[in-house]
Design an enzyme around this catalytic site. Structure first.
Site, short mmCIF file in Angstrom:
data_model
loop_
_atom_site.label_atom_id
_atom_site.label_comp_id
_atom_site.label_asym_id
_atom_site.label_seq_id
_atom_site.Cartn_x
_atom_site.Cartn_y
_atom_site.Cartn_z
N CYS A 1 -50.77 3.82 -3.55
CA CYS A 1 -50.33 4.85 -2.59
C CYS A 1 -48.89 5.31 -2.84
O CYS A 1 -48.56 6.48 -2.62
CB CYS A 1 -50.51 4.33 -1.17
SG CYS A 1 -50.05 2.61 -0.94
N HIS B 1 -45.35 7.36 2.69
CA HIS B 1 -44.47 6.65 1.75
C HIS B 1 -43.45 7.63 1.17
O HIS B 1 -43.80 8.74 0.75
CB HIS B 1 -45.29 6.09 0.59
CG HIS B 1 -46.14 4.90 0.94
ND1 HIS B 1 -46.12 4.27 2.16
CD2 HIS B 1 -47.04 4.21 0.18
CE1 HIS B 1 -46.97 3.26 2.15
NE2 HIS B 1 -47.54 3.20 0.97
#
Ligand code: NAP
Length: 345
Positions: free
Chosen positions: A149, A242
């Site tokens: 991710c 993120h």
């Protein structure tokens, strides 16, 4: 448009729930099977799942019985959000049984014969599928993976730079959201009012996956891109999204305008889950921010900001993407849409 029946392994988890949410109303994919651990198997999805997303569990999914993670499942395609310690065996069993397996798990990502896909960047790596089928005796089944991710927040802008100017070296510091650790993930006593400078096993993934994704497929194998990545990964007190702080050294000199244009013009695909813009470059000095930018392009756009010449490297920028959408379930769904478009499913 043909509809495919899909099964989700790890359906009760953080990524599994995001699959369930994103697949509602999908024109090509209909959820017909769910699987998870022994703890959940035999219960209805509504009973087994501690649902953590906004809105309710869709009724048609809540009534499905959760199955064990073994074939057969009543579906044409298997999506996986299993932890890597169980994924390796389970996903291979499904591939051997003839299912296309589209997985988030890390266990196959770096295997030479397995595509590690970001469809906008390296769709041609799907050429590995027949090689994989022959080598592993999968018959008509196969495994396709999506990246870690954190990679999704900076590999797309790197790909834009690599195509035009060549990337020589990258230094990246990631600030990763709590949902990236699954549920229940890190304890609130550890993460509240805090920054954790260690995510087990993360830095090696962040230092190696981009070279495979940006590598070239020569008809037999992927030749990895020849640059080095140095990574430090932090867990921060953010629920989703993120962020990556990146410094990059390029092979060719380039102006800031050219660098911005290379990112902005990198094409999105016309698939159902494709965002209008693959990469958006913002000029406001205080962006990107996870809370404000993670849902851009329904969570599938990568947002870049703070893009400037650097005093040591050539350029620096901040990349941000939604870790359970572009970094997980949304990425896998986009991969499956690509597989359908290419006639591989
Ligand atoms: P999670 O919230 O812990 O969910 C794990 C899922 O796997 C649950 O459905 C769980 O079922 C099932 N499971 C656990 N142990 C099992 C076993 N022994 N046998 C069968 N099923 C088992 O984890 P997650 O965050 O969704 O992550 C899933 C995978 O996606 C991992 O490989 C992770 O590295 C990867 N990934 C996660 C993210 C993210 O942002 N979270 C992003 C990219 C990739 P029960 O509910 O029945 O226990």
């Amino acid at each position: 448009m043909k509809t495919y029946r899909v099964g989700i392994l790890g359906a009760t988890g953080t990524v599994g729930q995001r699959f369930v949410q994103l697949l509602q109303g999908h024109p090509q994919f209909e959820i017909t099977a769910l699987a998870a651990s022994e703890r959940s198997a035999g219960k209805t999805y509504a009973e087994a799942c501690a649902w953590k997303l906004s809105g309710d569990i869709p009724e048609s999914v809540g009534i499905l019985e959760v199955q064990p993670i073994e074939p057969p499942l009543d579906c044409d395609i298997v999506f996986s959000g299993l932890p890597s310690n169980v994924a390796r065996e389970a996903e291979a069993a499904f591939a051997r049984a003839g299912y296309p397996v589209v997985t988030n798990s890390s266990c196959y990502r770096m295997d030479e014969d397995i595509p590690l896909l970001i469809p906008e960047i390296n769709a041609d790596h799907l050429g590995l599928i027949p090689i994989q089928q022959e080598k592993r005796g999968f018959g008509t089944g196969f495994i396709v993976t999506n990246p870690n991710c954190a990679i999704c927040s900076f590999a797309p802008p790197l790909a834009a730079l690599h195509r035009k100017f060549g990337v020589e070296a990258v230094m990246v510091t990631t600030m990763q959201a709590i949902s990236g650790a699954g549920y229940p993930g890190v304890s609130s006593m550890d993460i509240a009012d805090n920054v954790l400078p260690y995510i087990a096993g993360e830095e090696p993934k962040v230092e190696t996956e981009a070279q495979k994704i940006l590598g070239s497929f020569n008809g037999h194998a992927v030749e990895k891109a020849d640059f080095t990545v140095s990574a430090q990964c932090f867990r921060v007190d953010v629920i989703d999204g993120h962020t990556a702080s990146v410094r990059v050294k390029l092979s060719k000199t380039s102006t800031l305008e050219d660098v911005i244009e290379a990112m902005r013009e990198f094409p999105s695909l016309g698939l159902y889950s494709s965002p209008e813009h693959f990469i958006e470059v913002l000029e406001e000095p205080s962006r990107p921010q996870p809370r404000l930018d993670r849902d851009r392009g329904k969570g599938m756009t990568i947002t870049v900001g703070r893009l400037f010449p650097d005093n040591i490297f050539d350029y620096r920028f901040v990349g941000m993407s939604h870790n359970t959408v572009r970094g997980a379930a949304g990425a896998a769904i986009l991969n499956a849409e690509l597989l359908v478009e290419k006639g591989l499913i």
